[in-house]
Scaffold this active site. Structure first.
Site, PDB file in Angstrom:
ATOM      1  N   GLN A  57       0.484  -1.615  -0.057  1.00  0.00           N
ATOM      2  CA  GLN A  57       0.098   0.310   0.016  1.00  0.00           C
ATOM      3  C   GLN A  57       1.386   1.105   0.185  1.00  0.00           C
ATOM      4  O   GLN A  57       0.465   2.139  -0.410  1.00  0.00           O
ATOM      5  CB  GLN A  57      -0.931   0.064   1.316  1.00  0.00           C
ATOM      6  CG  GLN A  57      -2.639  -1.511   1.476  1.00  0.00           C
ATOM      7  CD  GLN A  57      -1.842  -2.779   2.267  1.00  0.00           C
ATOM      8  OE1 GLN A  57      -0.265  -2.845   2.220  1.00  0.00           O
ATOM      9  NE2 GLN A  57      -2.429  -2.516   2.924  1.00  0.00           N
ATOM     10  N   ASP A  89      -4.453   1.455  13.212  1.00  0.00           N
ATOM     11  CA  ASP A  89      -5.822   0.955  12.842  1.00  0.00           C
ATOM     12  C   ASP A  89      -6.492   0.126  13.982  1.00  0.00           C
ATOM     13  O   ASP A  89      -7.935   0.417  14.129  1.00  0.00           O
ATOM     14  CB  ASP A  89      -6.096  -0.424  12.445  1.00  0.00           C
ATOM     15  CG  ASP A  89      -4.752  -0.023  11.156  1.00  0.00           C
ATOM     16  OD1 ASP A  89      -5.487  -0.434  10.295  1.00  0.00           O
ATOM     17  OD2 ASP A  89      -3.777  -0.171  10.484  1.00  0.00           O
ATOM     18  N   ASN A  99      -0.819  -1.362  14.196  1.00  0.00           N
ATOM     19  CA  ASN A  99      -1.231  -0.297  12.433  1.00  0.00           C
ATOM     20  C   ASN A  99      -0.013  -1.507  11.656  1.00  0.00           C
ATOM     21  O   ASN A  99       0.797  -3.027  12.286  1.00  0.00           O
ATOM     22  CB  ASN A  99      -0.006   0.842  13.053  1.00  0.00           C
ATOM     23  CG  ASN A  99       0.017   1.710  11.370  1.00  0.00           C
ATOM     24  OD1 ASN A  99      -1.217   1.645  11.441  1.00  0.00           O
ATOM     25  ND2 ASN A  99       0.819   2.166  10.787  1.00  0.00           N
ATOM     26  N   LYS A 100       0.014  -1.403  10.402  1.00  0.00           N
ATOM     27  CA  LYS A 100       0.324  -2.265   9.447  1.00  0.00           C
ATOM     28  C   LYS A 100       1.210  -2.969   9.921  1.00  0.00           C
ATOM     29  O   LYS A 100       2.211  -2.411  10.972  1.00  0.00           O
ATOM     30  CB  LYS A 100       0.242  -1.076   8.309  1.00  0.00           C
ATOM     31  CG  LYS A 100       1.065  -2.235   6.909  1.00  0.00           C
ATOM     32  CD  LYS A 100      -0.113  -3.773   6.393  1.00  0.00           C
ATOM     33  CE  LYS A 100      -1.426  -3.156   6.347  1.00  0.00           C
ATOM     34  NZ  LYS A 100      -2.906  -4.247   6.171  1.00  0.00           N
TER      35      LYS A 100
HETATM   36  O1  MRU Z   1      -5.257  -3.184   5.591  1.00  0.00           O
HETATM   37  P1  MRU Z   1      -5.240  -1.899   5.540  1.00  0.00           P
HETATM   38  O2  MRU Z   1      -5.080  -1.033   4.426  1.00  0.00           O
HETATM   39  O3  MRU Z   1      -6.661  -1.263   5.455  1.00  0.00           O
HETATM   40  O4  MRU Z   1      -4.228  -0.979   6.641  1.00  0.00           O
HETATM   41  C1  MRU Z   1      -4.520   0.010   7.088  1.00  0.00           C
HETATM   42  C2  MRU Z   1      -3.680   0.798   7.203  1.00  0.00           C
HETATM   43  O5  MRU Z   1      -3.429   1.576   5.946  1.00  0.00           O
HETATM   44  C3  MRU Z   1      -2.336   1.358   7.787  1.00  0.00           C
HETATM   45  O6  MRU Z   1      -2.503   0.341   9.023  1.00  0.00           O
HETATM   46  C4  MRU Z   1      -2.634   2.523   8.088  1.00  0.00           C
HETATM   47  O7  MRU Z   1      -1.560   3.178   8.796  1.00  0.00           O
HETATM   48  C5  MRU Z   1      -3.993   3.142   9.593  1.00  0.00           C
HETATM   49  S1  MRU Z   1      -5.201   3.154   8.785  1.00  0.00           S
HETATM   50  C6  MRU Z   1      -5.084   5.069   8.575  1.00  0.00           C
END
Ligand code: MRU
Length: 336
Positions: free
Chosen positions: A202, A243, A253-254
């Site tokens: 992403q 998240d 977070n990711k």
């Molecule tokens: O799996 P995703 O793409 O929904 O994950 C979310 C994200 O892109 C990140 O974790 C992000 O930093 C948090 S959402 C603002």
């Protein structure tokens, strides 16, 4: 924010007044495709398949999902079913549950014949509120970047970000990227290190796309480069999204965010998490209790990209038969 000079949000009410339209993020950065969500199932599919993703946008889409469900069945049973279907789409981002709670609080007191209009109105409000909240996150955070610029005598401020917490993850502006956009718009010299963010990339596909569309200088790096960049003094601060953040400040977070935070701590680099109130899970005290989504291992063994002829294809990067695991998020403990 703008794409080719045209302002977009990531989700909006369709011209018919009873559908929602989204940018299909599985097609970016190679194609800008708008998809109409006409049913509860369309909304659930959009979240589960990551046509929309990012915690705040997942919440906004769930709100419209409830509205679409009400158009079909505005009974109490219809409302309960909509919440059940949408809640099951993705487990980690708490904005999903927050948005469903908001919709239920709005709709439950209404008679069934007022629920469709009420649901579309509240969904639109949730979107507008998200835009304003993110704009204010930007306003709040821009001072951090300006302070670094002042400290460096006006030299470029280098910011590292992970995954996509820009406008594509929200309704507009973004969380982590909102201060960067505001700094850029004010003329502060900024440059963003964009972690590619395996396995779904992403960072490379979405963060680089939206920064490029706004003209913000950036460089995509392999996820593992962050520690080296920090050791070399090439990162002034890290700015990421989240998240789900628990009541004690632990941050999901990711996947890979935690390693960046460790590297930042070891190198004395400031590490900030930007989030709206809807991402705080007040029911959990400890990050260890956050459900971590495990996704299809095929996202690890395969990669999707564009062939020289323009065709988008998915190719294997691992030997057939190797076992893979796909943990989508990790938890960074609160700062001390
Ligand atoms: O799996 P995703 O793409 O929904 O994950 C979310 C994200 O892109 C990140 O974790 C992000 O930093 C948090 S959402 C603002």
């Amino acid at each position: 924010m703008n794409i080719d000079g045209k302002p977009y949000r990531t989700i909006w009410l369709g011209a018919d007044g009873v559908s929602a339209e989204i940018i299909d993020q599985t097609k970016l950065p190679f194609a800008l495709e708008i998809v109409a969500l006409c049913t509860l199932e369309d909304a659930a599919h959009a979240i589960a398949s990551m046509q929309v993703r990012g915690a705040p946008l997942i919440g906004a889409t769930a709100a419209y999902g409830v509205a679409l469900a009400m158009a079909d069945d505005a009974s109490d049973a219809g409302l309960a079913r909509a919440c059940e279907v949408l809640a099951a789409t993705r487990p980690t981002a708490v904005n999903l549950r927050w948005a469903l709670d908001e919709m239920v609080a709005e709709l439950q007191p209404l008679p069934a014949d007022a629920r469709v209009a009420g649901a579309f109105a509240r969904a639109a409000e949730i979107c507008d509120e998200d835009v304003e909240t993110c704009r204010r996150i930007g306003e709040h955070g821009v001072g951090l970047i300006e302070a670094h610029a002042a400290h460096k005598g006006g030299e470029t401020v280098n910011i590292l970000t992970h995954c996509n917490a820009g406008w594509l993850a929200t309704v507009d502006w973004g969380t982590a990227l909102a201060p960067i956009y505001q700094a850029f718009d004010r003329g502060v010299p900024v440059h963003v290190w964009v972690d590619e963010t395996r396995p779904r990339n992403q960072g490379a596909s979405l963060t680089a796309f939206e920064l490029g569309a706004h003209g913000v200088p950036h460089t995509i790096v392999a996820d593992n480069a962050g520690g080296h960049l920090m050791q070399a003094g090439l990162v002034d601060l890290c700015l990421v999204g989240t998240d789900r953040t628990t009541a004690n400040g632990d941050v999901a977070n990711k996947i890979g965010t935690y390693l960046k935070a460790l590297a930042a701590k070891d190198n004395g680099v400031q590490f900030f998490v930007a989030l709206p109130h809807s991402t705080i899970d007040w029911t959990l005290e400890d990050g260890a209790d956050i459900p971590i989504e495990q996704r299809d291992p095929g996202e690890v063994t395969h990669m999707t990209g564009q062939l020289p002829g323009g065709q988008v294809a998915t190719v294997a990067v691992a030997p057939p038969g190797s076992h893979a695991a796909n943990y989508a998020f990790d938890v960074t403990p609160r700062g001390s």
